[in-house]
Motif scaffolding. Structure first.
Motif, PDB file in Angstrom:
ATOM      1  N   VAL A 396       0.823  -1.205   0.000  1.00  0.00           N
ATOM      2  CA  VAL A 396       0.000   0.000   0.000  1.00  0.00           C
ATOM      3  C   VAL A 396       0.856   1.253   0.000  1.00  0.00           C
ATOM      4  CG1 VAL A 396      -1.786   1.257   1.307  1.00  0.00           C
ATOM      5  CG2 VAL A 396      -1.821  -1.220   1.225  1.00  0.00           C
ATOM      6  N   SER A 397       2.154   1.106   0.307  1.00  0.00           N
ATOM      7  CA  SER A 397       2.993   2.288   0.508  1.00  0.00           C
ATOM      8  C   SER A 397       3.198   3.077  -0.769  1.00  0.00           C
ATOM      9  CB  SER A 397       4.344   1.873   1.099  1.00  0.00           C
ATOM     10  OG  SER A 397       5.039   1.015   0.211  1.00  0.00           O
ATOM     11  N   GLY A 398       3.385   2.399  -1.894  1.00  0.00           N
ATOM     12  CA  GLY A 398       3.583   3.122  -3.151  1.00  0.00           C
ATOM     13  C   GLY A 398       4.787   4.040  -3.117  1.00  0.00           C
ATOM     14  N   LEU A 399       5.879   3.547  -2.522  1.00  0.00           N
ATOM     15  CA  LEU A 399       7.072   4.387  -2.450  1.00  0.00           C
ATOM     16  C   LEU A 399       7.508   4.843  -3.842  1.00  0.00           C
ATOM     17  CD1 LEU A 399       9.216   2.501   0.194  1.00  0.00           C
ATOM     18  CD2 LEU A 399       8.317   4.815   0.371  1.00  0.00           C
ATOM     19  N   LYS A 400       7.868   6.106  -3.930  1.00  0.00           N
ATOM     20  CA  LYS A 400       8.192   6.684  -5.229  1.00  0.00           C
ATOM     21  C   LYS A 400       9.666   6.469  -5.559  1.00  0.00           C
ATOM     22  CE  LYS A 400       4.795  10.241  -4.228  1.00  0.00           C
ATOM     23  NZ  LYS A 400       4.567  11.632  -3.893  1.00  0.00           N
ATOM     24  N   ASP A 401       9.937   6.105  -6.797  1.00  0.00           N
ATOM     25  CA  ASP A 401      11.318   5.999  -7.204  1.00  0.00           C
ATOM     26  C   ASP A 401      11.835   7.372  -7.625  1.00  0.00           C
ATOM     27  OD1 ASP A 401      10.314   6.506  -9.748  1.00  0.00           O
ATOM     28  OD2 ASP A 401      10.225   4.392 -10.278  1.00  0.00           O
ATOM     29  N   VAL A 402      13.110   7.424  -7.992  1.00  0.00           N
ATOM     30  CA  VAL A 402      13.739   8.709  -8.333  1.00  0.00           C
ATOM     31  C   VAL A 402      13.053   9.342  -9.530  1.00  0.00           C
ATOM     32  CG1 VAL A 402      15.888   9.783  -9.078  1.00  0.00           C
ATOM     33  CG2 VAL A 402      15.937   7.951  -7.374  1.00  0.00           C
ATOM     34  N   TYR A 403      12.728   8.537 -10.555  1.00  0.00           N
ATOM     35  CA  TYR A 403      12.073   9.080 -11.744  1.00  0.00           C
ATOM     36  C   TYR A 403      10.709   9.678 -11.402  1.00  0.00           C
ATOM     37  CZ  TYR A 403      15.560   6.988 -14.819  1.00  0.00           C
ATOM     38  OH  TYR A 403      16.734   6.674 -15.456  1.00  0.00           O
ATOM     39  N   GLN A 404       9.950   8.987 -10.537  1.00  0.00           N
ATOM     40  CA  GLN A 404       8.628   9.481 -10.161  1.00  0.00           C
ATOM     41  C   GLN A 404       8.729  10.839  -9.472  1.00  0.00           C
ATOM     42  OE1 GLN A 404       5.690   7.894 -10.797  1.00  0.00           O
ATOM     43  NE2 GLN A 404       4.474   9.540  -9.882  1.00  0.00           N
ATOM     44  N   GLU A 405       9.692  10.985  -8.553  1.00  0.00           N
ATOM     45  CA  GLU A 405       9.850  12.250  -7.846  1.00  0.00           C
ATOM     46  C   GLU A 405      10.249  13.364  -8.805  1.00  0.00           C
ATOM     47  OE1 GLU A 405      12.556  11.676  -4.650  1.00  0.00           O
ATOM     48  OE2 GLU A 405      11.191  10.416  -3.489  1.00  0.00           O
ATOM     49  N   LYS A 406      11.176  13.067  -9.724  1.00  0.00           N
ATOM     50  CA  LYS A 406      11.592  14.084 -10.696  1.00  0.00           C
ATOM     51  C   LYS A 406      10.426  14.469 -11.605  1.00  0.00           C
ATOM     52  CE  LYS A 406      16.525  12.938 -10.964  1.00  0.00           C
ATOM     53  NZ  LYS A 406      17.624  12.445 -11.847  1.00  0.00           N
ATOM     54  N   TYR A 407       9.634  13.474 -11.983  1.00  0.00           N
ATOM     55  CA  TYR A 407       8.480  13.737 -12.844  1.00  0.00           C
ATOM     56  C   TYR A 407       7.478  14.643 -12.139  1.00  0.00           C
ATOM     57  CZ  TYR A 407       4.001  12.784 -15.120  1.00  0.00           C
ATOM     58  OH  TYR A 407       2.761  12.918 -15.718  1.00  0.00           O
ATOM     59  N   GLU A 408       7.187  14.364 -10.882  1.00  0.00           N
ATOM     60  CA  GLU A 408       6.225  15.188 -10.155  1.00  0.00           C
ATOM     61  C   GLU A 408       6.739  16.608  -9.964  1.00  0.00           C
ATOM     62  OE1 GLU A 408       5.037  13.306  -6.553  1.00  0.00           O
ATOM     63  OE2 GLU A 408       4.124  11.579  -7.562  1.00  0.00           O
ATOM     64  N   LEU A 409       8.046  16.747  -9.705  1.00  0.00           N
ATOM     65  CA  LEU A 409       8.628  18.090  -9.576  1.00  0.00           C
ATOM     66  C   LEU A 409       8.505  18.867 -10.881  1.00  0.00           C
ATOM     67  CD1 LEU A 409      11.879  17.320  -7.529  1.00  0.00           C
ATOM     68  CD2 LEU A 409       9.957  18.710  -6.775  1.00  0.00           C
ATOM     69  N   ALA A 410       8.853  18.210 -11.991  1.00  0.00           N
ATOM     70  CA  ALA A 410       8.792  18.883 -13.291  1.00  0.00           C
ATOM     71  C   ALA A 410       7.355  19.255 -13.650  1.00  0.00           C
ATOM     72  CB  ALA A 410       9.403  17.992 -14.376  1.00  0.00           C
ATOM     73  N   ARG A 411       6.421  18.327 -13.404  1.00  0.00           N
ATOM     74  CA  ARG A 411       5.023  18.616 -13.726  1.00  0.00           C
ATOM     75  C   ARG A 411       4.484  19.742 -12.853  1.00  0.00           C
ATOM     76  NH1 ARG A 411       0.100  14.188 -14.124  1.00  0.00           N
ATOM     77  NH2 ARG A 411      -1.420  15.617 -15.046  1.00  0.00           N
ATOM     78  N   GLY A 412       4.900  19.758 -11.585  1.00  0.00           N
ATOM     79  CA  GLY A 412       4.485  20.841 -10.704  1.00  0.00           C
ATOM     80  C   GLY A 412       5.006  22.182 -11.180  1.00  0.00           C
ATOM     81  N   ARG A 413       6.266  22.222 -11.632  1.00  0.00           N
ATOM     82  CA  ARG A 413       6.834  23.471 -12.138  1.00  0.00           C
ATOM     83  C   ARG A 413       6.070  23.959 -13.368  1.00  0.00           C
ATOM     84  NH1 ARG A 413      11.940  20.746 -11.617  1.00  0.00           N
ATOM     85  NH2 ARG A 413      12.930  21.282  -9.632  1.00  0.00           N
ATOM     86  N   VAL A 414       5.777  23.039 -14.277  1.00  0.00           N
ATOM     87  CA  VAL A 414       5.058  23.432 -15.505  1.00  0.00           C
ATOM     88  C   VAL A 414       3.693  24.024 -15.150  1.00  0.00           C
ATOM     89  CG1 VAL A 414       3.930  22.536 -17.576  1.00  0.00           C
ATOM     90  CG2 VAL A 414       6.248  21.801 -17.011  1.00  0.00           C
ATOM     91  N   GLY A 415       2.980  23.373 -14.252  1.00  0.00           N
ATOM     92  CA  GLY A 415       1.673  23.881 -13.859  1.00  0.00           C
ATOM     93  C   GLY A 415       1.742  25.249 -13.219  1.00  0.00           C
ATOM     94  N   ALA A 416       2.712  25.441 -12.314  1.00  0.00           N
ATOM     95  CA  ALA A 416       2.845  26.730 -11.631  1.00  0.00           C
ATOM     96  C   ALA A 416       3.231  27.837 -12.606  1.00  0.00           C
ATOM     97  CB  ALA A 416       3.891  26.609 -10.521  1.00  0.00           C
ATOM     98  N   ILE A 417       4.136  27.541 -13.526  1.00  0.00           N
ATOM     99  CA  ILE A 417       4.584  28.565 -14.483  1.00  0.00           C
ATOM    100  C   ILE A 417       3.449  28.967 -15.409  1.00  0.00           C
ATOM    101  CG2 ILE A 417       6.096  28.930 -16.476  1.00  0.00           C
ATOM    102  CD1 ILE A 417       8.167  27.143 -14.956  1.00  0.00           C
ATOM    103  N   HIS A 418       2.668  28.001 -15.873  1.00  0.00           N
ATOM    104  CA  HIS A 418       1.557  28.344 -16.766  1.00  0.00           C
ATOM    105  C   HIS A 418       0.459  29.112 -16.014  1.00  0.00           C
ATOM    106  CE1 HIS A 418       2.671  26.632 -20.617  1.00  0.00           C
ATOM    107  NE2 HIS A 418       3.192  25.591 -19.977  1.00  0.00           N
ATOM    108  N   ALA A 419       0.297  28.840 -14.737  1.00  0.00           N
ATOM    109  CA  ALA A 419      -0.647  29.622 -13.942  1.00  0.00           C
ATOM    110  C   ALA A 419      -0.181  31.075 -13.840  1.00  0.00           C
ATOM    111  CB  ALA A 419      -0.805  29.010 -12.544  1.00  0.00           C
ATOM    112  N   ALA A 420       1.135  31.255 -13.678  1.00  0.00           N
ATOM    113  CA  ALA A 420       1.684  32.616 -13.626  1.00  0.00           C
ATOM    114  C   ALA A 420       1.506  33.336 -14.966  1.00  0.00           C
ATOM    115  CB  ALA A 420       3.162  32.564 -13.249  1.00  0.00           C
ATOM    116  N   LEU A 421       1.702  32.616 -16.069  1.00  0.00           N
ATOM    117  CA  LEU A 421       1.516  33.232 -17.389  1.00  0.00           C
ATOM    118  C   LEU A 421       0.060  33.644 -17.608  1.00  0.00           C
ATOM    119  CD1 LEU A 421       3.806  30.902 -19.551  1.00  0.00           C
ATOM    120  CD2 LEU A 421       4.118  33.373 -19.179  1.00  0.00           C
ATOM    121  N   THR A 422      -0.871  32.814 -17.142  1.00  0.00           N
ATOM    122  CA  THR A 422      -2.292  33.170 -17.238  1.00  0.00           C
ATOM    123  C   THR A 422      -2.597  34.426 -16.432  1.00  0.00           C
ATOM    124  OG1 THR A 422      -2.871  30.829 -17.489  1.00  0.00           O
ATOM    125  CG2 THR A 422      -4.642  32.336 -16.835  1.00  0.00           C
ATOM    126  N   ALA A 423      -1.998  34.523 -15.235  1.00  0.00           N
ATOM    127  CA  ALA A 423      -2.205  35.714 -14.403  1.00  0.00           C
ATOM    128  C   ALA A 423      -1.610  36.957 -15.070  1.00  0.00           C
ATOM    129  CB  ALA A 423      -1.579  35.497 -13.032  1.00  0.00           C
TER     130      ALA A 423
END
Length: 534
Positions: A396-423
């Protein structure tokens, strides 16, 4: 020792324990209890005692409000059947099952005389409320499904109120009050229901004020008033302060914070409540350890162990029973989650304060106090330390590997930057900021967006699973949009009932094949209720 100096020492110890727990990767709340037990044995200093006044006046409203403030109502409501079943009828059933198991085994001990079913009921009502703080942090650290954390937190928010009301009713019956099932049910509905109305009224009023001000310090103060005011008012009129604070917290967190607070104010409010929860939890768990008298517990080790087994068994019966009933609803869950929910039922300060509130002349009071303190300590240490291995063993733990963590960081950055561009685009239209400044900011953010998207693309090329996850998420969202469009078309009379049901059934079949990213059986599989097509 002065009261003020005692609290300074508590916070100093809590800080040292937090640093050590982080360094050794040890559950923080478990470390606090162990530290408290150690300090209590050596009598290092005289701490403030964990009394009902201290818990109800200072500690409990803040802890409950903070937890309710951060619960997303949409997810809470998606799991309403499971949460309410565990927290209301489940609590009542757990009290009954625990008492049935406990009364013959403890009453049969040579060292205990005249321990009957009513005494077992009192103990069960004291110990039934759960305190999941020690395990929710582990859920987040180990990447457990978000829905599982919602179930644990949501149940705990409601079962505290249920447990306090049940305890009051059962102690009254033990004292000779007349009991009927109908009367007890009406008392429970009245106490909990009016408490919810009081919390809703205060939360609504505070939210209205927050809408009309834009000052972070004032809005923080208003949330504090909502937390403690709802609790105090409900308790003053002898209704459930816990339920009142839960409702007020969810209103402020899901309505006022999302629609009325500016982004900077919301960050300030959330930071304040996160710190306050850390401080209050530190005090609570240290005081639990300091309050325990190990010598007295060791003298009662047999009834304590029997009580612990009965409590875990009672919770298991209820959790697996509720899980079995949920198999016939869209809220069904894997059986492995039932094991986690059973083992995550740690006990905390509310149980200790309730048992200390028993009248001095109450039969077997000392034994009940020792059993409660012993079960609380055992649950925190034993279950708190074994939760992580259990999550891993059950997958049940679903521990994240290195790729998963990097992917989530990159996706989070893209979302935040596009939100700033919309603003920035909105600022260009309103001309709140000079055009040359907006253009410079846009160029900077476009460069950041290009770099973040390039990083995301590179990660997706290394494995297909990220693309598959995104595709599943996109398909699921589009199918939900299609269902919403069908419902609106039916409401307008564009399509008839038979066509609506046929098309929705097709979409449900497609939704069933799409994996929910939170491990939830898609609630959208259930057909929406058919309104009149007037």
């Amino acid at each position: 020792m002065h009261f003020e100096l005692g609290f300074v020492l508590l916070f100093s110890i809590a800080t040292a324990v937090a640093i050590a727990a982080r360094y050794f990767k040890f559950p923080y709340t478990v470390a606090l209890v162990v530290a408290g037990l150690t300090l209590g044995v050596v009598h290092a200093f005289e701490p403030p005692h964990l009394t009902k006044d201290l818990l109800f006046a200072i500690l409990l409203p803040g802890l409950i409000f903070e937890a309710a403030f951060h619960v997303e109502f949409r997810k809470f409501w998606k799991n309403k059947l499971a949460i309410h079943a565990l927290a209301i009828p489940g609590v009542v059933a757990a009290v009954g099952v625990t008492a049935l198991i406990l009364s013959p085994v403890v009453g049969g001990l040579d060292s205990v005389r005249d321990f009957g079913f009513i005494h077992a009921l009192v103990f069960a009502s004291v110990i039934v409320s759960t305190d999941p703080i020690a395990v929710v942090g582990l859920f987040k650290a180990l990447g457990a499904p978000k829905r599982l954390a919602i179930l644990v937190e949501g149940e705990s928010l409601l079962n505290d109120g249920t447990a306090v009301v049940l305890f009051t009713l059962i102690v009254a019956v033990a004292g000779g009050a007349h009991f009927t099932v109908g009367g007890a049910t009406m008392d429970f509905i009245r106490v909990a229901g009016v408490g919810a109305l009081i919390g809703g009224g205060i939360g609504f009023a505070i939210s209205q004020v927050i809408q009309r001000v834009d000052d972070a310090m004032v809005e923080i103060t208003l949330t504090v008033i909502a937390a403690y005011g709802s609790f105090v008012v409900a308790e003053h009129f002898h209704y459930s302060g816990v339920i009142a604070t839960v409702v007020a917290g969810m209103l402020c967190g899901n309505w006022a914070a999302s629609t009325s607070m500016s982004p900077s104010t919301r960050v300030a409010v959330e930071s304040f409540w996160e710190y306050l929860a850390f401080a209050l939890n530190s005090v609570v768990f240290l005081l639990i350890g300091l309050e325990v008298q190990l010598g007295s517990l060791l003298a009662s080790w047999r009834p304590i162990l029997l009580a612990y087994v009965a409590v875990v068994a009672g919770r298991a019966v209820v959790v697996y029973g509720v899980s079995a009933l949920l198999r016939f609803t869209p809220e069904r869950m894997p059986w492995s989650w039932s094991a986690v929910l059973t083992w995550s039922g740690l006990r905390g300060a509310i149980s200790m304060v309730l048992v200390l509130g028993l009248p001095e002349g109450f039969a077997h009071r000392e034994l009940l106090v020792n059993m409660t303190f012993g079960v609380v300590v055992l649950s925190i240490i034993v279950q708190g330390l074994t939760m992580a291995p259990l999550l891993r063993r059950l997958g049940v733990s679903g521990l994240k590997d290195v790729y998963q963590e990097k992917y989530e960081l990159a996706r989070g950055r893209v979302g935040a930057i596009h939100a700033a561009l919309t603003a920035l685009e909105a600022l260009r239209r309103t001309r709140d900021i000079p055009a040359d400044v907006v253009e410079q900011l846009e160029r900077d953010y476009q460069q950041k967006a290009a770099a973040a998207e390039q990083e995301l693309s590179a990660l997706k090329q290394q494995t297909n699973r990220f693309h598959e996850e995104e595709h599943q998420e996109g398909v699921r969202r589009m199918l939900i949009v299609e269902k919403d469009a069908l419902l609106k078309a039916y409401q307008r009379g564009v399509i008839g009932k038979e066509a609506f049901e046929h098309l929705v059934a097709e979409l449900d079949e497609r939704l069933a094949k799409v994996k929910d990213p939170e491990g939830h059986v898609p609630l959208e599989q259930s057909s929406p209720s058919l309104p009149d097509a007037a």
